[in-house]
Design an enzyme around this catalytic site. Sequence first.
Site, PDB file in Angstrom:
ATOM      1  N   MET A 174      48.358  31.249  47.750  1.00 39.10           N
ATOM      2  CA  MET A 174      47.868  31.363  49.119  1.00 39.10           C
ATOM      3  C   MET A 174      46.543  30.622  49.301  1.00 39.10           C
ATOM      4  O   MET A 174      46.396  29.814  50.203  1.00 39.10           O
ATOM      5  CB  MET A 174      47.692  32.847  49.496  1.00 39.10           C
ATOM      6  CG  MET A 174      48.973  33.644  49.573  1.00 39.10           C
ATOM      7  SD  MET A 174      48.721  35.315  50.242  1.00 39.10           S
ATOM      8  CE  MET A 174      48.037  36.151  48.809  1.00 39.10           C
TER       9      MET A 174
ATOM     10  N   GLY B  34      40.297  31.143  52.194  1.00 43.67           N
ATOM     11  CA  GLY B  34      40.463  32.291  51.324  1.00 43.67           C
ATOM     12  C   GLY B  34      41.191  33.401  52.055  1.00 43.67           C
ATOM     13  O   GLY B  34      42.411  33.385  52.197  1.00 43.67           O
ATOM     14  N   SER B  35      40.415  34.347  52.560  1.00 42.48           N
ATOM     15  CA  SER B  35      41.024  35.485  53.258  1.00 42.48           C
ATOM     16  C   SER B  35      41.614  35.092  54.611  1.00 42.48           C
ATOM     17  O   SER B  35      42.459  35.811  55.149  1.00 42.48           O
ATOM     18  CB  SER B  35      39.976  36.586  53.455  1.00 42.48           C
ATOM     19  OG  SER B  35      39.525  37.078  52.206  1.00 42.48           O
TER      20      SER B  35
ATOM     21  N   GLU C 280      49.626  44.994  47.258  1.00 38.95           N
ATOM     22  CA  GLU C 280      48.692  44.184  46.477  1.00 38.95           C
ATOM     23  C   GLU C 280      47.318  44.842  46.418  1.00 38.95           C
ATOM     24  O   GLU C 280      46.688  44.911  45.356  1.00 38.95           O
ATOM     25  CB  GLU C 280      48.572  42.780  47.093  1.00 38.95           C
ATOM     26  CG  GLU C 280      47.621  41.869  46.334  1.00 38.95           C
ATOM     27  CD  GLU C 280      47.599  40.455  46.867  1.00 38.95           C
ATOM     28  OE1 GLU C 280      46.787  39.647  46.369  1.00 38.95           O
ATOM     29  OE2 GLU C 280      48.390  40.140  47.776  1.00 38.95           O
TER      30      GLU C 280
ATOM     31  N   ARG D 295      24.539  57.640  20.278  1.00 39.50           N
ATOM     32  CA  ARG D 295      23.330  56.830  20.117  1.00 39.50           C
ATOM     33  C   ARG D 295      22.086  57.694  20.353  1.00 39.50           C
ATOM     34  O   ARG D 295      22.017  58.434  21.332  1.00 39.50           O
ATOM     35  CB  ARG D 295      23.374  55.673  21.120  1.00 39.50           C
ATOM     36  CG  ARG D 295      22.097  54.879  21.255  1.00 39.50           C
ATOM     37  CD  ARG D 295      21.857  53.980  20.069  1.00 39.50           C
ATOM     38  NE  ARG D 295      20.777  53.033  20.354  1.00 39.50           N
ATOM     39  CZ  ARG D 295      20.104  52.380  19.414  1.00 39.50           C
ATOM     40  NH1 ARG D 295      20.428  52.538  18.149  1.00 39.50           N
ATOM     41  NH2 ARG D 295      19.149  51.542  19.748  1.00 39.50           N
TER      42      ARG D 295
ATOM     43  N   GLN E 274      17.290  63.540  31.000  1.00 32.44           N
ATOM     44  CA  GLN E 274      17.746  63.991  32.313  1.00 32.44           C
ATOM     45  C   GLN E 274      18.163  62.834  33.218  1.00 32.44           C
ATOM     46  O   GLN E 274      19.203  62.901  33.893  1.00 32.44           O
ATOM     47  CB  GLN E 274      16.661  64.811  33.007  1.00 32.44           C
ATOM     48  CG  GLN E 274      17.133  65.463  34.303  1.00 32.44           C
ATOM     49  CD  GLN E 274      16.034  66.228  35.015  1.00 32.44           C
ATOM     50  OE1 GLN E 274      15.072  65.630  35.481  1.00 32.44           O
ATOM     51  NE2 GLN E 274      16.173  67.546  35.077  1.00 32.44           N
TER      52      GLN E 274
ATOM     53  N   GLN F 230      23.629  49.262  31.426  1.00 34.58           N
ATOM     54  CA  GLN F 230      22.235  49.687  31.318  1.00 34.58           C
ATOM     55  C   GLN F 230      22.077  50.820  30.309  1.00 34.58           C
ATOM     56  O   GLN F 230      21.137  50.828  29.505  1.00 34.58           O
ATOM     57  CB  GLN F 230      21.735  50.138  32.694  1.00 34.58           C
ATOM     58  CG  GLN F 230      20.218  50.266  32.805  1.00 34.58           C
ATOM     59  CD  GLN F 230      19.511  48.917  32.793  1.00 34.58           C
ATOM     60  OE1 GLN F 230      20.128  47.880  33.006  1.00 34.58           O
ATOM     61  NE2 GLN F 230      18.214  48.931  32.524  1.00 34.58           N
TER      62      GLN F 230
ATOM     63  N   GLY G 109      41.476  40.000  48.892  1.00 28.29           N
ATOM     64  CA  GLY G 109      40.678  40.341  50.070  1.00 28.29           C
ATOM     65  C   GLY G 109      39.352  40.933  49.645  1.00 28.29           C
ATOM     66  O   GLY G 109      39.300  41.943  48.946  1.00 28.29           O
TER      67      GLY G 109
END
Length: 377
Positions: free
Chosen positions: A121, A127-128, A239, A265, A276, A333, A361
């Site tokens: 497509m 694109g969209s 999709e 760890r 916390q 992180q 999309g």
Amino acid sequence: MYQEEHNIFRRAFGKFIEREISPFIEAWEQEGIVPREAWKKMGDSGFLCPWLPEEFGGSGADFLYSVIIVEELCRARAISVFAPLHSDIVAPYIYQLGTDEQKQRWLPRCASGECILALAMTEPNTGSDLAAIRTHARRDGDSFVINGGKTFISNGILADLVIVACRTDRNAPGSKGISLICVERGAPGFQRGRKLKKMGLLAQDTAELIFEDCRVPAGNLLGELNKGFYYLMHHLQQERLVSSILAQAMAEAMLETTLRYCRERTVFGQPVSSFQHNAFKIVDMATEAKIGRSFLDRLIKDHMDGKDVVTEASMAKSWIAEMANRTAYTCVQLHGGYGYMEEYPICGFARDVRPISIFAGTTEVMKLIVAKKMGLV
């Protein structure tokens, strides 16, 4: 939703991944492609297009079997094996729109892994906004002659059959005058362009496709002439649902591996998870993953029941994909420097999850669809 037969299938596919896929992912990523032999093994084991009726090589399974395949590939960080695109996005076009002859010719080979599928497509400037495609086809006797180019085509190198969206009435405005034409490997004038280098999904072959006076039989028209845009819109519900399943499964997998890491760890003599701030971050991710799973499971059921969930699927594609990307950021992180190392799964997850908010999309287009459905724009 899931019955014991689904659980048995999940265990069987998980073992297949452990044996036939996971040991080779690193090598496939370095090569930039999944070998055809892997596709053939999936087909031989019944893991391609399981929903197809037995007459076309499937087992007549329900959609949950496809969901399981998507989820297990994601959890193994093997989503570069782009079988969900082949089985649950492209193959349904042939099954629902194809003639008896087309279905008999192509679908059994799709189920066996002999015929790998792609959907073309996207174009360099489109694109969209599918209504703006420029690739065109003209009728010439018993053939269509196609000219134009496509880009970002998943399975673009491996594909044996590409469903090409092209303009068959160049005088028709906007979305009108678009048709779907099947182009087979070896068609005169059909060329593969570059295999594109990407940030993630490194083993998934994404390519440019070039059509220069590409001649295909008129019998390769899929569905009715000039109704291609309608067909594309109709199939986008599944999709986008499949894309949401990808994102949800990856979010859950990233959370699982990060939780395990943070418990093992230690920093300053205590587990990373016991601080916390970190604990609250993990709780936030777990909460969002639960919200996504609840919404997604309801959507899957509604979709299987034949309900129109275009709006909800767009909501899911938007929110769950963004949630998965937030999860990836936080998980990297929490891993610290190890999160940036290829030897840790989270590094690959973070690369692979990124395009889910873009393909099928973008998040912005999904929100625009929902806004239109709500009468806001």
